[in-house]
Design a protein around this motif. Structure first.
Motif, short mmCIF file in Angstrom:
data_model
loop_
_atom_site.label_atom_id
_atom_site.label_comp_id
_atom_site.label_asym_id
_atom_site.label_seq_id
_atom_site.Cartn_x
_atom_site.Cartn_y
_atom_site.Cartn_z
N GLN A 1 32.57 46.17 41.18
CA GLN A 1 32.95 46.93 42.38
C GLN A 1 34.32 46.51 42.91
N LEU A 2 35.12 45.90 42.04
CA LEU A 2 36.37 45.30 42.52
C LEU A 2 37.34 46.34 43.09
N ASP A 3 37.44 47.49 42.46
CA ASP A 3 38.36 48.52 42.97
C ASP A 3 37.98 48.93 44.39
N ALA A 4 36.69 49.16 44.61
CA ALA A 4 36.22 49.57 45.94
C ALA A 4 36.44 48.46 46.96
N LEU A 5 36.18 47.22 46.57
CA LEU A 5 36.34 46.11 47.50
C LEU A 5 37.81 45.88 47.85
N CYS A 6 38.68 45.94 46.83
CA CYS A 6 40.11 45.71 47.07
C CYS A 6 40.75 46.85 47.87
N ALA A 7 40.12 48.01 47.89
CA ALA A 7 40.64 49.11 48.70
C ALA A 7 40.41 48.85 50.20
N ARG A 8 39.43 48.01 50.53
CA ARG A 8 39.10 47.73 51.93
C ARG A 8 39.49 46.33 52.38
N PHE A 9 39.56 45.39 51.42
CA PHE A 9 39.73 43.99 51.77
C PHE A 9 40.80 43.32 50.92
N ALA A 10 41.31 42.21 51.45
CA ALA A 10 41.98 41.22 50.62
C ALA A 10 40.86 40.29 50.15
N VAL A 11 40.60 40.28 48.84
CA VAL A 11 39.41 39.61 48.30
C VAL A 11 39.77 38.22 47.79
N LEU A 12 39.17 37.22 48.40
CA LEU A 12 39.35 35.82 47.99
C LEU A 12 38.05 35.37 47.35
N HIS A 13 38.05 35.22 46.02
CA HIS A 13 36.82 35.03 45.26
C HIS A 13 36.79 33.65 44.62
N VAL A 14 35.89 32.80 45.08
CA VAL A 14 35.69 31.47 44.50
C VAL A 14 34.60 31.61 43.44
N ARG A 15 34.99 31.61 42.17
CA ARG A 15 34.09 32.00 41.08
C ARG A 15 33.27 30.84 40.51
N GLY A 16 33.66 29.60 40.76
CA GLY A 16 32.98 28.46 40.16
C GLY A 16 33.77 27.91 38.99
N LYS A 17 33.57 26.65 38.71
CA LYS A 17 34.34 25.98 37.66
C LYS A 17 34.09 26.60 36.30
N GLY A 18 35.19 26.91 35.59
CA GLY A 18 35.11 27.48 34.27
C GLY A 18 34.81 28.97 34.24
N ASN A 19 34.80 29.62 35.41
CA ASN A 19 34.40 31.03 35.48
C ASN A 19 35.54 31.99 35.78
N LEU A 20 36.78 31.53 35.74
CA LEU A 20 37.89 32.45 36.00
C LEU A 20 37.95 33.51 34.90
N GLU A 21 38.35 34.72 35.29
CA GLU A 21 38.44 35.84 34.36
C GLU A 21 39.91 36.19 34.15
N PRO A 22 40.48 35.87 32.97
CA PRO A 22 41.91 36.09 32.73
C PRO A 22 42.36 37.53 32.95
N SER A 23 41.50 38.49 32.68
CA SER A 23 41.90 39.89 32.81
C SER A 23 42.11 40.31 34.26
N LEU A 24 41.70 39.47 35.20
CA LEU A 24 41.81 39.83 36.62
C LEU A 24 42.93 39.10 37.34
N HIS A 25 43.75 38.34 36.59
CA HIS A 25 44.77 37.52 37.24
C HIS A 25 45.77 38.34 38.05
N ASP A 26 46.08 39.54 37.61
CA ASP A 26 47.13 40.31 38.26
C ASP A 26 46.62 41.51 39.04
N VAL A 27 45.34 41.52 39.38
CA VAL A 27 44.79 42.63 40.16
C VAL A 27 45.31 42.54 41.59
N PRO A 28 45.97 43.59 42.10
CA PRO A 28 46.49 43.55 43.48
C PRO A 28 45.37 43.38 44.50
#
Length: 369
Positions: free
Chosen positions: A209-236
């Motif tokens: 639901q990232l597109d919908a959430l980013c349309a309403r919010f500045a999303v600060l997501h603490v994913r947990g150690k080792g859980n970063l998603e490289p494909s999302l690094h540059d999502v506005p």
């Protein structure tokens, strides 16, 4: 005076334990030592806080079928032996135990070494580890009144202190974090965090639901150690982090809306700051059900400011999560927590410190006799 601290497994145990540890020097206990699992979250946090650490092997009971449960008694026995050696070396005047399975061998060792024990329970009922250690404890500190049916021998030594809050919660600097991350002021900030290890199911739901959430919010997501998603690094409008340590108080102040689990520590912090929240408690099949009780009680106390979503198959697509966030949408720059009194933040920790120091006095009295 030296005080031992134990407890671990999650930030929900370690953060309150360190909040109490931070108050001992002001009350006359000049030395603090932490007993916990090696290479664990408590080890990491204690080192960052500058607290000497003594490693103790331990193992928890898996709530699902696992061969590791067969080895648990041997690990606990090994932990008791290591903890007794550490107790005899450190010679603390009292032990403060925050729970989790590491507290069992440490608590037994303290009892064998005649070190008084003070236990704290965050939830509405004692967890398994605290049930074991409480039998040997001098004092039991509770966040809320003990439930009906509590054995009299435990009720007699129980007192309500509340839950210790992180010691820097009253001095959060949200604009400092906003500037460091480059979070704009035009949108409300959605903070998502689910403990030190994160939650893959919640991470996936947010991602869906990232597109919908980013349309309403500045999303600060603490994913947990080792859980970063490289494909999302540059999502506005989206900032992903493994974990927040020193910046966590700043992030809580910065948030206009929070998505998180329903651990007692998380809820107490949100309540202190008056933050609207979407809660996703751990289900009963992977926990003892305490978060379900916590979330239900919190939602009843704060109608209109909290929505509880079950962690089930419906969460997978994230639609229920996005709908809840829309329902609780707030405007940017919502100020909360401005009237926080540091004395209120430290009150529970100070009460626990007082009980622990009193336990050391009773020990000295017994020795004098």
């Amino acid at each position: 005076m030296k005080i031992g601290i134990t407890g671990g497994g999650s930030a929900g145990h370690v953060v309150p334990a360190l909040a109490v540890a931070a108050r001992f020097p002001e009350k006359g206990a000049t030395e603090v030592v932490f007993f916990g699992r090696p290479d664990s979250i408590e080890h990491e946090y204690a080192e960052k806080a500058g607290i000497p650490f003594r490693p103790v092997p331990s193992a928890g009971l898996k709530r699902y079928g696992s061969w590791s449960n067969l080895l648990m008694p041997f690990t606990v026995l090994r932990g008791i032996i290591a903890a007794v050696r550490a107790m005899r070396s450190e010679r603390p005047d009292a032990l403060f135990s925050k729970g989790s399975y590491v507290s069992v061998p440490v608590g037994i060792a303290a009892w064998l070494c005649r070190v008084p024990i003070v236990v704290h329970e965050s939830d509405h009922s004692l967890g398994l580890a605290n049930k074991i250690v409480a039998r040997m404890a001098t004092r039991i500190c509770l966040t809320v009144e003990s439930p009906a049916g509590t054995p009299r021998r435990l009720a007699r030594k129980s007192t309500v202190t509340g839950l210790p809050l992180r010691h820097d919660l009253a001095t959060g600097e949200p604009e400092k974090l906003r500037k460091r991350l480059g979070v704009p002021a035009e949108l409300p900030v959605l903070l998502i965090f689910c403990g030190s290890s994160g939650s893959q199911r919640i991470n996936d739901a947010v991602q869906n639901q990232l597109d919908a959430l980013c349309a309403r919010f500045a999303v600060l997501h603490v994913r947990g150690k080792g859980n970063l998603e490289p494909s999302l690094h540059d999502v506005p409008g989206y900032w992903q982090l493994e974990y927040l340590h020193d910046d966590m108080a700043d992030a809580l102040w910065l948030a206009d809306l929070v998505i998180g689990r329903a651990g007692a520590t998380t809820l107490t912090e949100l309540e202190a700051l008056g933050k609207p929240a979407v809660l996703i408690p751990l289900p009963a099949n992977v926990s003892r059900g305490d978060q379900l009780d916590n979330a239900d009680a919190y939602a009843r106390r704060h109608p209109g400011r909290c929505i509880v979503i079950p962690d089930d198959e419906e969460l997978r697509g994230g639609a229920s999560l996005a709908e809840a966030c829309t329902e609780l949408t707030v405007g940017p720059g919502r100020t909360t927590g401005e009237q926080l009194d540091p004395q209120d933040i430290h009150r529970a920790a100070d009460l626990i410190v007082r009980e622990t120091i009193a336990a050391t006095r009773s020990r000295r009295t017994r020795r004098a006799r």
